[in-house]
Design a protein around this motif. Sequence first.
Motif, PDB file in Angstrom:
ATOM      1  N   GLU A  18       0.895  -2.206   2.749  1.00 38.90           N
ATOM      2  CA  GLU A  18       0.616  -2.066   1.320  1.00 38.90           C
ATOM      3  C   GLU A  18       1.799  -2.610   0.524  1.00 38.90           C
ATOM      4  O   GLU A  18       2.954  -2.346   0.859  1.00 38.90           O
ATOM      5  CB  GLU A  18       0.366  -0.606   0.959  1.00 38.90           C
ATOM      6  CG  GLU A  18      -0.863  -0.006   1.662  1.00 38.90           C
ATOM      7  CD  GLU A  18      -1.094   1.445   1.265  1.00 38.90           C
ATOM      8  OE1 GLU A  18      -1.578   1.674   0.148  1.00 38.90           O
ATOM      9  OE2 GLU A  18      -0.749   2.318   2.081  1.00 38.90           O
ATOM     10  N   GLY A  19       1.493  -3.355  -0.535  1.00 36.10           N
ATOM     11  CA  GLY A  19       2.557  -3.900  -1.385  1.00 36.10           C
ATOM     12  C   GLY A  19       2.187  -5.261  -1.925  1.00 36.10           C
ATOM     13  O   GLY A  19       1.237  -5.909  -1.479  1.00 36.10           O
ATOM     14  N   GLN A  20       2.989  -5.711  -2.949  1.00 34.36           N
ATOM     15  CA  GLN A  20       2.720  -6.990  -3.586  1.00 34.36           C
ATOM     16  C   GLN A  20       3.033  -8.170  -2.659  1.00 34.36           C
ATOM     17  O   GLN A  20       2.488  -9.261  -2.828  1.00 34.36           O
ATOM     18  CB  GLN A  20       3.558  -7.121  -4.869  1.00 34.36           C
ATOM     19  CG  GLN A  20       3.183  -6.109  -5.937  1.00 34.36           C
ATOM     20  CD  GLN A  20       4.030  -6.287  -7.196  1.00 34.36           C
ATOM     21  OE1 GLN A  20       4.966  -7.095  -7.214  1.00 34.36           O
ATOM     22  NE2 GLN A  20       3.679  -5.557  -8.253  1.00 34.36           N
ATOM     23  N   TYR A  21       3.908  -7.939  -1.681  1.00 34.54           N
ATOM     24  CA  TYR A  21       4.356  -9.043  -0.841  1.00 34.54           C
ATOM     25  C   TYR A  21       3.867  -8.884   0.614  1.00 34.54           C
ATOM     26  O   TYR A  21       4.599  -9.102   1.565  1.00 34.54           O
ATOM     27  CB  TYR A  21       5.882  -9.141  -0.874  1.00 34.54           C
ATOM     28  CG  TYR A  21       6.431  -9.259  -2.265  1.00 34.54           C
ATOM     29  CD1 TYR A  21       6.327 -10.455  -2.965  1.00 34.54           C
ATOM     30  CD2 TYR A  21       7.033  -8.169  -2.883  1.00 34.54           C
ATOM     31  CE1 TYR A  21       6.825 -10.571  -4.262  1.00 34.54           C
ATOM     32  CE2 TYR A  21       7.530  -8.270  -4.165  1.00 34.54           C
ATOM     33  CZ  TYR A  21       7.420  -9.467  -4.857  1.00 34.54           C
ATOM     34  OH  TYR A  21       7.907  -9.563  -6.133  1.00 34.54           O
ATOM     35  N   ALA A  22       2.624  -8.463   0.751  1.00 34.95           N
ATOM     36  CA  ALA A  22       2.062  -8.274   2.091  1.00 34.95           C
ATOM     37  C   ALA A  22       2.006  -9.598   2.853  1.00 34.95           C
ATOM     38  O   ALA A  22       2.292  -9.649   4.060  1.00 34.95           O
ATOM     39  CB  ALA A  22       0.666  -7.660   1.990  1.00 34.95           C
TER      40      ALA A  22
END
Length: 395
Positions: A18-22
């Motif tokens: 999970e996260g913006q930079y997956a």
Amino acid sequence: MKNNWLHYVYGYVRMTIEGQYAERFLNQCIHNDIDIWNIKRVGKEKMVCYLALEDVRKIKKIVKMTDCKVSFTKRIGIPFLTKKMAIRGGFTAGIAGFLFLIFLLSNMVWGISIQGASPKVEHQLKQIVQDIGIKRGKFLFSLPSVEDIQKVVTDSLEEATWVGVQLNGTTYHFEVVEQTLPEEKGLISPRHLVSKKKAVIHEMFVEKGQAMVKPNQFVNKGELLVSGFIGKEGKTEIVAAQAEVFGEIWYKSDVSVPLSTKYETLTGDSKTKYYLSFFNVDIPIWGFRSPQYEHYEVFERNYAFRLLNWTLPVQYKSKQALEKQETLREYSEEEAVQVGIEMAKVELNKSLGDDAEIVGEKVLHQAKENGKVILKIHYQVIEEITSEQPIIQGD
């Protein structure tokens, strides 16, 4: 990378990122030779993939670099299964003990079936089988092979023509074909007795009929020995001639005996090595030393373990090395002559009937050529020479 059995052996996990930079996280994993597979996006900033257990520690630095949140939602493979089994030790021990008990019972003798035998022959067969060691509760791998059992049983059971042996599961099946005695002869049709070979009459015992020859008389093949006509002229009766007529016959044999022969014999000394074979890979379990014999012969015996009706890829093997020695046998010319006479006598006996007797021999020719003694021998044999000849109406 596709999930395969190696992943299951070493273990793997299902990982949620999970996260913006997956995407950046995945690229860093690939850059660092970390195997990930079955990547799926399940949300705008959420991905799911699979990761080998051995690579779990390697992703800690990547998590910090990409500011992603990683969680493991499923653990799969033998390492996790082993851990669960260790936690539930009692349950695991019970299953292992149960499987081991089933394994032992699947490799024991639990039944002996005999078909086609009379009560007397069946009793004899059971005694022979027991002497071999085949009985309930005996481990199958400690018994001789089916071929060896069949040979021993057939040789030992005189009243059987053939004995078939099969091992089905944990039961030995014996199928017996007993000897059938010839039916008693009924009324005999009128007949003469004639000679079936050229011979000199040795002796004769006439039960019915009229003797037409005397002892020391030479007869040709087909010559009348005992007539089926009895009585005087005008009062002749026809009977079935019955008699035993023994004649003296000469047989010729040609034989050659080498004066020097090399042959191999077993010394009686042996070494046995035992193995457990997994998928045709032999692992020694006893008798690790190789035989220190110059010449030897190896006899191998295999037994495949079973579990219920399944044959396991595990075999118990024994390899017996029997020591052999090479021997040079030399004869003098006189010894070779005697050996040749006996060899020819043995071969002649194979072609003679049970009532025949060799009463003398004479060497007609003797020569020594190329390291061999060559003999031409005549044997003097006394045997029964009668043959039936039916009496046809009008004779």
